[in-house]
Design an enzyme around this catalytic site. Structure first.
Site, PDB file in Angstrom:
ATOM      1  N   HIS A 163       2.967  -7.200   6.685  1.00  0.00           N
ATOM      2  CA  HIS A 163       3.434  -6.541   5.476  1.00  0.00           C
ATOM      3  C   HIS A 163       3.008  -7.415   4.304  1.00  0.00           C
ATOM      4  O   HIS A 163       3.265  -8.626   4.296  1.00  0.00           O
ATOM      5  CB  HIS A 163       4.966  -6.419   5.490  1.00  0.00           C
ATOM      6  CG  HIS A 163       5.462  -5.161   6.136  1.00  0.00           C
ATOM      7  ND1 HIS A 163       5.083  -4.794   7.407  1.00  0.00           N
ATOM      8  CD2 HIS A 163       6.300  -4.190   5.684  1.00  0.00           C
ATOM      9  CE1 HIS A 163       5.681  -3.645   7.719  1.00  0.00           C
ATOM     10  NE2 HIS A 163       6.412  -3.251   6.694  1.00  0.00           N
ATOM     11  N   HIS A 185       0.963  -1.720   3.257  1.00  0.00           N
ATOM     12  CA  HIS A 185       1.414  -1.449   1.880  1.00  0.00           C
ATOM     13  C   HIS A 185       0.342  -1.792   0.845  1.00  0.00           C
ATOM     14  O   HIS A 185      -0.394  -0.928   0.428  1.00  0.00           O
ATOM     15  CB  HIS A 185       2.741  -2.137   1.568  1.00  0.00           C
ATOM     16  CG  HIS A 185       3.869  -1.612   2.387  1.00  0.00           C
ATOM     17  ND1 HIS A 185       4.322  -0.316   2.279  1.00  0.00           N
ATOM     18  CD2 HIS A 185       4.620  -2.202   3.354  1.00  0.00           C
ATOM     19  CE1 HIS A 185       5.303  -0.113   3.134  1.00  0.00           C
ATOM     20  NE2 HIS A 185       5.505  -1.240   3.810  1.00  0.00           N
TER      21      HIS A 185
END
Length: 262
Positions: A163, A185
């Site tokens: 992430h 992301h």
């Protein structure tokens, strides 16, 4: 949920499950759970997520230094690579794993900064959480060595897919650019065009979840996914926490449908 995947025939998933690094027995417990309940399936692959929670385990007295965490995470994998018969359940489980993720609240300020004379893992015995880049380097270094070892024995290897860039410091995206195969992301790349260009040139994969971002960090209409896509970055849509954020069983179709409509 696996039965639903089998019924739909064409839905594939990569589910995440955590290894915390508090004790070496975590891998054994996890693989036995996987093996006993027969969770292997052709539509399912697994990602191991490593929560960056050193400071919590240190304060609780579960570990003495950062090296303890690295040992608990990676030592069982080396052992079963040397001798698969020493833990057949873990050997079997590893064949369904595609990579490692790293998760935590990126927006939390880091108490330490990356400098040239950082303590080595066996010296990092303070209660402070190591910075993001420190985590990334040591996950990368251990995975790199493990992958070379496993490849030499004709066993599967793993990617590093943290992430990154959902919130917090832009330095996270720089660290991930240097060591990660892909990231999850990456919405903060919009704030640093030069780094965005490097991600484009290297075609580092970026799995984006606009519906999740809309709930937590960034209004859907401001999400940079359409811009990244039109500029040729290696982006894909993905679901994040589908049981909490989606309304149908076909969460990925829902993600694409909303994106197409918007």
């Amino acid at each position: 949920m696996i039965d639903d995947l089998e019924a739909s025939k064409y839905s594939l998933v990569e589910w995440r499950i955590s290894v915390y690094g508090r004790k070496p027995s975590e891998w054994d417990l996890l693989s036995r759970w996987f093996y006993v309940h027969k969770l292997a399936h052709k539509n399912v692959r697994w990602l191991i997520q490593i929560p960056r929670l050193y400071h919590i385990y240190k304060k609780a007295g579960e570990i003495n230094c950062f090296e303890d965490m690295l040992f608990n995470i990676f030592a069982p994998l080396y052992a079963v690579t040397i001798d698969p018969s020493s833990n057949p359940a873990l050997h079997y489980f590893l064949q369904t794993i595609v990579g490692f993720d790293s998760v935590d609240d990126e927006s939390r300020p880091e108490s330490s900064q990356l400098v040239a004379n950082m303590p080595k893992p066996h010296e990092w015995n303070s209660d402070k959480e190591p910075p993001y880049a420190y985590w990334m380097y040591y996950l990368y270094a251990n995975l790199c060595t493990l992958n070379q070892f496993r490849a030499s024995r004709n066993l599967c290897t793993f990617q590093l897919r943290p992430h990154c860039g959902e919130a917090g410091d832009l330095d996270h995206l720089i660290a991930a650019y240097l060591v990660a195969h892909q990231i999850n992301h990456g919405i903060l790349l919009r704030k640093l065009p030069s780094l965005q260009y490097l991600y484009y040139l290297s075609q580092i994969g970026i799995a984006m979840s606009p519906l999740s971002n809309n709930k937590l960090f960034l209004d859907y209409n401001k999400n940079p996914f359409p811009k990244y896509f039109s500029q040729g970055l290696n982006v894909s849509l993905s679901t994040d926490d589908p049981l909490m954020l989606h309304y149908t069983k076909d969460a990925l179709v829902e993600e694409y449908s909303v994106a197409a409509q918007v």
